[in-house]
Write a protein that holds these residues in place. Structure first.
Motif, PDB file in Angstrom:
ATOM      1  N   GLY A   1      -3.454  18.333   1.749  1.00 62.24           N
ATOM      2  CA  GLY A   1      -3.891  16.657   1.444  1.00 62.24           C
ATOM      3  C   GLY A   1      -2.638  15.499   1.727  1.00 62.24           C
ATOM      4  N   VAL A   2      -2.667  15.318   0.504  1.00 60.87           N
ATOM      5  CA  VAL A   2      -1.712  14.807   0.218  1.00 60.87           C
ATOM      6  C   VAL A   2      -0.647  13.899   1.085  1.00 60.87           C
ATOM      7  N   GLY A   3      -0.291  15.905   1.174  1.00 64.23           N
ATOM      8  CA  GLY A   3       1.395  15.018   2.106  1.00 64.23           C
ATOM      9  C   GLY A   3       0.952  15.167   3.341  1.00 64.23           C
ATOM     10  N   ILE A   4       0.123  15.733   4.174  1.00 62.00           N
ATOM     11  CA  ILE A   4       0.351  15.702   5.139  1.00 62.00           C
ATOM     12  C   ILE A   4      -0.690  13.984   5.615  1.00 62.00           C
ATOM     13  N   GLY A   5      -2.109  13.909   5.244  1.00 61.51           N
ATOM     14  CA  GLY A   5      -2.611  12.775   5.081  1.00 61.51           C
ATOM     15  C   GLY A   5      -1.634  12.110   5.186  1.00 61.51           C
ATOM     16  N   ILE A   6      -0.746  11.346   3.331  1.00 60.49           N
ATOM     17  CA  ILE A   6       0.003  10.743   3.427  1.00 60.49           C
ATOM     18  C   ILE A   6       1.141  10.261   4.564  1.00 60.49           C
ATOM     19  N   ALA A   7       1.789  10.811   4.662  1.00 64.31           N
ATOM     20  CA  ALA A   7       2.548  11.446   6.039  1.00 64.31           C
ATOM     21  C   ALA A   7       2.183  10.451   7.711  1.00 64.31           C
ATOM     22  N   PHE A   8       1.343  11.067   7.917  1.00 63.13           N
ATOM     23  CA  PHE A   8       0.942  10.378   9.122  1.00 63.13           C
ATOM     24  C   PHE A   8       0.308   9.156   8.725  1.00 63.13           C
ATOM     25  N   LEU A  57       0.729  -0.998   0.349  1.00 61.00           N
ATOM     26  CA  LEU A  57      -0.058   0.176   0.090  1.00 61.00           C
ATOM     27  C   LEU A  57       0.653   1.226   0.290  1.00 61.00           C
ATOM     28  N   PHE A  58       1.859   1.024   0.482  1.00 65.70           N
ATOM     29  CA  PHE A  58       2.501   2.283   0.917  1.00 65.70           C
ATOM     30  C   PHE A  58       3.220   1.951  -0.860  1.00 65.70           C
ATOM     31  N   GLY A  98       0.601   7.011  -5.830  1.00 65.20           N
ATOM     32  CA  GLY A  98      -0.567   8.609  -5.390  1.00 65.20           C
ATOM     33  C   GLY A  98       0.360   9.963  -5.398  1.00 65.20           C
ATOM     34  N   ILE A  99       0.806  10.585  -4.577  1.00 68.16           N
ATOM     35  CA  ILE A  99       2.192  11.722  -4.802  1.00 68.16           C
ATOM     36  C   ILE A  99       2.375  12.129  -5.240  1.00 68.16           C
ATOM     37  N   LEU A 107       7.286  16.908  -3.894  1.00 64.05           N
ATOM     38  CA  LEU A 107       6.458  15.435  -4.332  1.00 64.05           C
ATOM     39  C   LEU A 107       6.992  14.320  -4.875  1.00 64.05           C
ATOM     40  N   ILE A 108       6.935  15.156  -5.704  1.00 63.18           N
ATOM     41  CA  ILE A 108       7.571  13.564  -7.502  1.00 63.18           C
ATOM     42  C   ILE A 108       8.865  12.978  -7.208  1.00 63.18           C
ATOM     43  N   ILE A 109       9.629  14.302  -6.689  1.00 61.29           N
ATOM     44  CA  ILE A 109      10.996  12.575  -6.126  1.00 61.29           C
ATOM     45  C   ILE A 109      10.928  12.468  -4.984  1.00 61.29           C
ATOM     46  N   THR A 110      10.029  12.764  -3.851  1.00 60.56           N
ATOM     47  CA  THR A 110       9.842  11.484  -2.976  1.00 60.56           C
ATOM     48  C   THR A 110       7.919  10.992  -3.187  1.00 60.56           C
ATOM     49  N   GLY A 111       7.738  10.984  -3.758  1.00 58.98           N
ATOM     50  CA  GLY A 111       7.152   9.864  -4.301  1.00 58.98           C
ATOM     51  C   GLY A 111       7.971   8.838  -5.349  1.00 58.98           C
ATOM     52  N   LEU A 112       9.249   8.986  -5.991  1.00 59.63           N
ATOM     53  CA  LEU A 112       9.820   8.465  -6.562  1.00 59.63           C
ATOM     54  C   LEU A 112      10.750   7.093  -5.867  1.00 59.63           C
ATOM     55  N   VAL A 113      11.058   8.062  -4.858  1.00 49.11           N
ATOM     56  CA  VAL A 113      12.296   7.383  -3.160  1.00 49.11           C
ATOM     57  C   VAL A 113      11.462   7.031  -2.365  1.00 49.11           C
ATOM     58  N   ILE A 114       9.853   6.849  -2.665  1.00 43.49           N
ATOM     59  CA  ILE A 114       9.298   5.556  -1.845  1.00 43.49           C
ATOM     60  C   ILE A 114       8.961   4.929  -2.403  1.00 43.49           C
TER      61      ILE A 114
END
Length: 240
Positions: free
Chosen positions: A210-217, A19-20, A26-27, A56-63
């Motif tokens: 919404g995407v950043g904080i929502g998924i972060a928690f 899911l992560f 999604g990010i 966020l694009i870079i973060t999505g790739l790192v995830i």
């Protein structure tokens, strides 16, 4: 029985990372959509408006990479990999939280920054500025900074551009509409662009927040699961 708990956590953590990985996708998509939308008007916005979606694009790739590490660490039952995964997840959590907060804080100064940028552009009225104005006025159906009068008062030629004219009134022979009294209220867009451009950016900021904080928690759950599983595996190995 003692191994039942950690084994269950292992499979839960594995499922969480699937899911992560999807959340990373999604990010990435959210960041790309916002960047594409905002970059249309990058002539009038500062670089910091474009920074959050790029992050966020870079973060999505790192995830994706971190999720793979989490899956591998859970399957191998490696405390070192699991703790590394938890640390990386915590770093991503901080980055996403920072992006969300930055977007929230930036909203306060947005209108003033946009207004100054738009007005300076009208005063310059060079080819690049005029092209950018044509783009924003046609797409957002607006004219000037606050009103069409801005073009009359501040531009070099003191004339409303053709992009201020409502499409149905443009005459094909001249590519413009014939001006009527009072700045053509019956034919020209009357709403200024600063409000519409701010609303467009605000809408994108809500997506980022919404995407950043929502998924972060949600990621906090992954950190807790990884730390618990690493601790349980170590205790089992010490007991054996």
């Amino acid at each position: 029985m003692r191994s039942c708990g950690p084994s269950l956590i292992k499979y839960i953590l594995f499922a969480f990372n699937v899911l992560f990985a999807l959340s990373g996708l999604g990010i990435l998509i959210a960041g790309a959509v916002v960047l594409s939308d905002v970059s249309e008007f990058n002539h009038f916005v500062e670089g910091r408006v474009l920074a959050p979606p790029i992050v966020l694009i870079i973060t999505g790739l790192v995830i994706f990479l971190i999720a793979s590490l989490g899956c591998f660490g859970a399957i191998k039952e490696s405390p070192t990999l699991l703790l590394t995964y938890a640390v990386l997840l915590a770093i991503i959590f901080i980055v996403e939280l920072a992006v969300g907060i930055a977007a929230s804080v930036f909203k306060k100064d947005l209108e003033g920054m946009l207004k100054n940028s738009l007005m300076e552009s009208i005063k310059r009225s060079n080819a690049e500025d005029n092209q950018a104005w044509d783009n924003v006025q046609r797409k957002l159906m607006c004219c000037g900074v606050d009103t069409p009068a801005d073009w009359r008062e501040h531009s070099l030629n003191h004339t409303l551009p053709a992009s201020c004219c409502q499409p149905q009134y443009i005459e094909a022979s001249i590519g413009h509409c014939k001006e009527s009294p009072a700045l053509g209220k019956d034919k020209y867009f009357q709403e200024g662009c600063v409000g519409k451009l701010k609303a467009r950016i605000d809408k994108n900021a809500v997506v980022l927040i919404g995407v950043g904080i929502g998924i972060a928690f949600i990621q906090l759950l992954g950190i807790a699961l990884a730390c618990y599983l690493a601790s349980a595996i170590r205790q089992m190995r010490q007991a054996n």
